[in-house]
Design an enzyme around this catalytic site. Structure first.
Site, PDB file in Angstrom:
ATOM      1  N   SER A 149       0.817  -1.219   0.000  1.00 23.32           N
ATOM      2  CA  SER A 149       0.000   0.000   0.000  1.00 23.32           C
ATOM      3  C   SER A 149       0.849   1.268   0.000  1.00 23.32           C
ATOM      4  CB  SER A 149      -0.941   0.005   1.209  1.00 23.32           C
ATOM      5  OG  SER A 149      -0.208  -0.092   2.421  1.00 23.32           O
ATOM      6  N   ASP A 199      -3.303   6.689  11.902  1.00 24.13           N
ATOM      7  CA  ASP A 199      -2.497   6.019  10.885  1.00 24.13           C
ATOM      8  C   ASP A 199      -1.172   6.765  10.783  1.00 24.13           C
ATOM      9  OD1 ASP A 199      -1.281   5.008   8.632  1.00 24.13           O
ATOM     10  OD2 ASP A 199      -3.021   5.223   7.318  1.00 24.13           O
ATOM     11  N   HIS A 255       1.005   5.293   6.616  1.00 23.01           N
ATOM     12  CA  HIS A 255       0.835   5.832   5.261  1.00 23.01           C
ATOM     13  C   HIS A 255       1.094   7.337   5.257  1.00 23.01           C
ATOM     14  CE1 HIS A 255      -1.528   2.044   5.411  1.00 23.01           C
ATOM     15  NE2 HIS A 255      -0.966   1.866   4.228  1.00 23.01           N
TER      16      HIS A 255
END
Length: 482
Positions: free
Chosen positions: A220, A461, A464
Site C-alpha cells: 500500500s 495512521d 501511510h
C-alpha cells in the site's frame, strides 16, 4: 511453456562467516561492505579433558556476551557446520496450486534451513558511496548525494498539485478532505545539501514515458507512490484521452496521447502469497511460496520501468513457508526478516536472469519509516504522529520503525544487482516527516467504537502518507534519475 519441473537443490555446509557492521553508520544509512571475521574452528578431538571443559566454559560465556551485543550473531553461530540446502528459485511447477486467501497449511513443521540459490547479476557488487546505495548504476554520475539534505518550507512552489483536482485520489490519503486543516505538510520541499533536485516537469515526464509502461509493484505504500505519480501527471491529459481501470490485482492509468501507462501491481511480499488479493488480504495466517515470483512476474515482466518495494508486511510476525515442491501441505515457520531474505532472493534471481538494463529500468524503493512512538523524537511523551505539524529538525534522526538488520540484508542483496537495479533511498529523508501521516484524517473502512473516537492517537495512521506530501518527493527522485 516448459514442462513441469521440480526445484533442483544443492547441499553445502556453511562455515559460520558473519558480517560486522558499524551501528552508527547504519543508522544514517551509510553502509559499506562489512569486513568478515571467520569463526575459529576447534578440532573435535582434544587431548586433555580439563582443557576441553575450560574451553567450553569460556566459549559459552563469550557466546552469551555476543548475543547481548548482536542478536544476529546467535542465529549465525547456530548455523555453523549445519547442512544447508540451496533451492533454485522460479522454476515452473504446474503441480503447485496457486495460493489465495482460502489457502491453509495442513500442518506446521520446523524450518528446514533451506535457502535461495542466487545466480548473481554480473554487477561489481559496489554498495559504496556516501549513503551506501549511492554506488548503484543510476547514481554513479551524481556529484552529490540527493538523499542527504533537509526539508525547506516552500509555500510558493509546493504542493505540486491540489488534492481536490486529482480525480484518482485515494480516500485513505486525502487528509484535507477528511478534516485536516493544517496544510503545512503540503508545502515542504526536499533540499539536498550540496545540489538541487531536478524539479518535476509533467510534460518532460510524459515524454520519458511515451510508448512505455511504468509499473509500481509492492504494497500500500508503493500504491501511495503510484497514486502520487498519477496525480502529478493526469492534469495535462484531456479527460476523454485518459482512463483508469477498476481496482484490481493490476490497476492501470492510461494516457492515449502518449501511448503510455502508469500501473500498480499489488504484490506486498513480491513472492506468491495468500495475501495477493488487493482487497481481501487481512488474514490470521500469512503463507508464502518463498522460491517463486513467477505469478507476479507474468504481469510485470513486460513493463519498461519497474518500481519495487517491500518491507512493512514482513514486520507483522512469523511467516509460513510453503515451498513449490511441497506435496503434503506442510508449512515451515520463519520470522519475518529471514522470510523476507528468501523472498528477496527469489526476486533477485528474476532480476539477474531476466533484466537487460539497456531495455528495462528497475528501481527499488527503500523502506518507508513509521512514527508510532513520539517518545523517540520527544522524550517523555506517550503519543505518536497525531497532532504533529512540523518535520523533525535533528539531522540523522532514526526511529525504531526502520529496522537496521533488515536494511543490512536488503543492501547485501541489492549490492549484487548494482548493474541492473537503481535504488531510491527514501528512508532517511522520510524519517524526518512525522507530520506527513494521515493520523485520524482519512477514511477508515470499519466503524470506530466510541472509546476509539475519544482517544485519537489510538487509531491514528502513522504508516501511510497524506497526499499531496512526502510520496511526491519520492517521485521527484524517480524523475531525477530517469
Amino acid at each position: 511453456m516448459a514442462g513441469s519441473q521440480l526445484p533442483t537443490t544443492t547441499t553445502v555446509t556453511t562455515n559460520g562467516d558473519s558480517s560486522v557492521s558499524d551501528f552508527t553508520t547504519m543508522r544514517r544509512w551509510k553502509w559499506s561492505n562489512s569486513g568478515r571475521k571467520k569463526t575459529p574452528y576447534f578440532p573435535l578431538l582434544v587431548l586433555f579433558l580439563v582443557a576441553f571443559i575450560a574451553f567450553s566454559t569460556l566459549h559459552s560465556e563469550h557466546s552469551i556476551h555476543q548475543i547481548h551485543e548482536n542478536p544476529d550473531h546467535a542465529r549465525i553461530h547456530q548455523e555453523e557446520h549445519v547442512s544447508v540446502t540451496y533451492v533454485k528459485p522460479n522454476l515452473l511447477n504446474r503441480a503447485s496450486e496457486v495460493l489465495d486467501r482460502f489457502s491453509r497449511c495442513n500442518s506446521t513443521v520446523e524450518y528446514s534451513g533451506r535457502k535461495i540459490a542466487c545466480l548473481g547479476s554480473g554487477g561489481d557488487g559496489d554498495g559504496g558511496g556516501s549513503r551506501g546505495f549511492s554506488g548503484h548504476r543510476s547514481l554513479e554520475t551524481e556529484k552529490c548525494d540527493v538523499f542527504s539534505g533537509k526539508w525547506v518550507f516552500d509555500n510558493g512552489s509546493y504542493p505540486l498539485y491540489n488534492e481536490a483536482d486529482c480525480p484518482y485520489m485515494s480516500d485513505q490519503l486525502a487528509c484535507h478532505k477528511h478534516g485536516r486543516n493544517d496544510l503545512g505538510y503540503q508545502h515542504w520541499r526536499w533540499q539536498p545539501h550540496n545540489c538541487n533536485l531536478k524539479r518535476f516537469d509533467v510534460k518532460e515526464m510524459w515524454e520519458k514515458l511515451r510508448n512505455k509502461r511504468l509499473m509500481f509493484v509492492g504494497d500500500s505504500l508503493n500504491r501511495g507512490q503510484w497514486i502520487s505519480m498519477v496525480c502529478l501527471l493526469q492534469s495535462v491529459i484531456p479527460a476523454d484521452k485518459r482512463s483508469m481501470s477498476p481496482n484490481a490485482h493490476l490497476t492501470i492509468f492510461r494516457a492515449e496521447e502518449y501511448n503510455a501507462t502508469v500501473e500498480f501491481l499489488w504484490a506486498p511480499l513480491l513472492v506468491e502469497s495468500n495475501s495477493d488479493d488487493p482487497v481481501n488480504h487481512r488474514l490470521d495466517e500469512r503463507i508464502i511460496r518463498p522460491d517463486t515470483v513467477l505469478k507476479h512476474a507474468s504481469k510485470w515482466e513486460h513493463a519498461d520501468i519497474l518500481v519495487f518495494n517491500t518491507y512493512l508486511w514482513w514486520r507483522q510476525g512469523p511467516v509460513k513457508l510453503l515451498w513449490t515442491d511441497n506435496e503434503n501441505g506442510a508449512c515451515e515457520q520463519l520470522d519475518g526478516r529471514e522470510a523476507m531474505e528468501l523472498a528477496m532472493g527469489a526476486w533477485a534471481d528474476w532480476v539477474s536472469t531476466k533484466v537487460d538494463p539497456l531495455k528495462k529500468r528497475v528501481f527499488f524503493v527503500t523502506m518507508s519509516p513509521t512514527h508510532l512512538w513520539s517518545r523517540e523524537w520527544k522524550p517523555g511523551s506517550e503519543g505518536n504522529c497525531y497532532g504533529e505539524k512540523d518535520p523533525i529538525d535533528f539531522e540523522g534522526y532514526w526511529g525504531s520503525g526502520s529496522d537496521i538488520p533488515t536494511m543490512h540484508s536488503v543492501e547485501k542483496i541489492l549490492s549484487n544487482l548494482s548493474s541492473k537495479v537503481s535504488v531510491i533511498n527514501i528512508t532517511q529523508l522520510s524519517e524526518y516527516r512525522k507530520d506527513g501521516h494521515p493520523s485520524i484524517f482519512r477514511k477508515f473502512w470499519e466503524p470506530l467504537r466510541p472509546e476509539k473516537l475519544a482517544n485519537p492517537p489510538s487509531y491514528s495512521d502513522c504508516i501511510h502518507w497524506c497526499l499531496p506530501g512526502v510520496p511526491d518527493v519520492w517521485n521527484e527522485l524517480l524523475f531525477h534519475f530517469l
